[in-house]
Design an enzyme around this catalytic site. Structure first.
Site, PDB file in Angstrom:
ATOM      1  N   TYR A 149       9.739   0.938   1.031  1.00 17.10           N
ATOM      2  CA  TYR A 149       9.769  -0.504   1.247  1.00 17.10           C
ATOM      3  C   TYR A 149      10.491  -1.229   0.111  1.00 17.10           C
ATOM      4  O   TYR A 149      10.883  -2.386   0.268  1.00 17.10           O
ATOM      5  CB  TYR A 149       8.361  -1.068   1.385  1.00 17.10           C
ATOM      6  CG  TYR A 149       7.538  -0.532   2.523  1.00 17.10           C
ATOM      7  CD1 TYR A 149       8.083   0.303   3.502  1.00 17.10           C
ATOM      8  CD2 TYR A 149       6.181  -0.850   2.627  1.00 17.10           C
ATOM      9  CE1 TYR A 149       7.313   0.804   4.531  1.00 17.10           C
ATOM     10  CE2 TYR A 149       5.405  -0.355   3.667  1.00 17.10           C
ATOM     11  CZ  TYR A 149       5.966   0.475   4.605  1.00 17.10           C
ATOM     12  OH  TYR A 149       5.182   0.970   5.626  1.00 17.10           O
ATOM     13  N   HIS A 190       5.045  10.025   4.217  1.00 20.67           N
ATOM     14  CA  HIS A 190       5.490   8.943   5.099  1.00 20.67           C
ATOM     15  C   HIS A 190       5.915   9.447   6.480  1.00 20.67           C
ATOM     16  O   HIS A 190       5.584   8.835   7.503  1.00 20.67           O
ATOM     17  CB  HIS A 190       6.639   8.180   4.442  1.00 20.67           C
ATOM     18  CG  HIS A 190       6.786   6.781   4.915  1.00 20.67           C
ATOM     19  ND1 HIS A 190       7.354   5.782   4.159  1.00 20.67           N
ATOM     20  CD2 HIS A 190       6.443   6.186   6.082  1.00 20.67           C
ATOM     21  CE1 HIS A 190       7.354   4.645   4.832  1.00 20.67           C
ATOM     22  NE2 HIS A 190       6.809   4.867   6.007  1.00 20.67           N
TER      23      HIS A 190
END
Length: 278
Positions: free
Chosen positions: A54, A112
């Site tokens: 992010y 992830h």
């Protein structure tokens, strides 16, 4: 806080995980990201979710530091990106994540995606080393299909406590929810508002009107009543508050049935490297 806001203690937990958190995906403006984290924590949120990919871990850390909430009260999660899943990279980038976040450890570290540099034994072995060293308190996975989840559970010495996947009324993940329940793994829903599509659905709007609520609140209440933790992304104070007030919405069995019967319209997050595309 607004007089209509739920109290901190009104947020239920699934195991050790607060069932409503703040997602920070695409919250890339540094000042806005830090402010949203601090706002959420001051409002009552105790679960903050970010990721290496992010690009905002430092901003999340600024928000954590700015809020008048003890670190021990906050459930903080981040994720190792798919380029960093070789053993040495897991160790190195996790330590870098801790530095950016300004913390000694995170409550939950996810893989992830099971993609690119992911090797179950190597990646999970490194996460177990970090777990043993006290740098991560829990190990989770994200975007894992049932067979990959079960493999991870078999390989990891430490428990796999959560699988974070896209889940909302238009992608109800029945099979994966069943496997998670059987294995004692918490399901955590990202994009729980279907990238905003729940706001336009007639059924959800009708149910929302009956509760003097928003369609977003109905979607989050549905997830909560299915035992699913939700981490909706929000950056503005009104949206952060609207999501928080979903804790005051309780759906009837009939309303839940109506949502269960919605047409399944598929994924909103569907990269080519997703395991369902392999």
């Amino acid at each position: 806080m607004s007089d209509n806001d739920p109290a901190v203690d009104d947020c239920p937990y699934s195991g050790d995980i607060p069932m409503l958190g703040l997602g920070t995906w695409e919250n890339t403006d540094p000042e806005a990201c830090a402010e949203s984290v601090a706002t959420a924590l001051e409002m009552g949120y105790r679960h903050i979710d970010t990721a290496q990919a992010y690009g905002n871990e430092a901003d999340v850390g600024e928000g954590l530091a700015a809020a008048d909430v003890d670190r021990e009260e906050i459930f903080l999660a981040t994720k190792v990106w798919i380029d960093n899943l070789a053993a040495d990279d897991v160790i190195e980038t996790t330590e870098a994540s801790l530095d950016r976040l300004g913390v000694d450890s995170v409550d939950l570290m996810y893989v992830h995606w099971p993609s690119r540099t992911y090797d179950a034994e190597e990646t999970l072995g490194a996460l177990n080393e970090l777990y043993d060293d006290g740098k991560i308190d829990r190990i989770g996975v994200s975007n894992f299909e049932p067979d990959q989840l079960q493999e991870a559970i078999e390989i990891s010495d430490a428990p796999i406590v959560a699988n974070q996947v896209e889940c909302h009324p238009f992608l109800q993940q029945e099979e994966l929810r069943e496997v998670c329940e059987e294995e004692g793994v918490e399901l955590v829903a990202y994009s729980p508002l279907a990238r905003g599509d729940v706001l336009e659905n007639d059924t959800l709007q009708e149910i929302a009107a009956d509760h003097d609520a928003s369609a977003a609140q109905v979607s989050l209440a549905w997830l909560r009543q299915q035992g699913i933790t939700a981490i909706p992304k929000a950056s503005s104070e009104p949206h952060i508050r609207d999501n928080w007030q979903s804790l005051s919405v309780t759906l009837s069995d009939e309303e839940i049935d109506r949502i269960q019967e919605l047409e399944q319209t598929g994924r909103r997050v569907d990269p080519g490297f997703g395991p369902w595309n392999q």
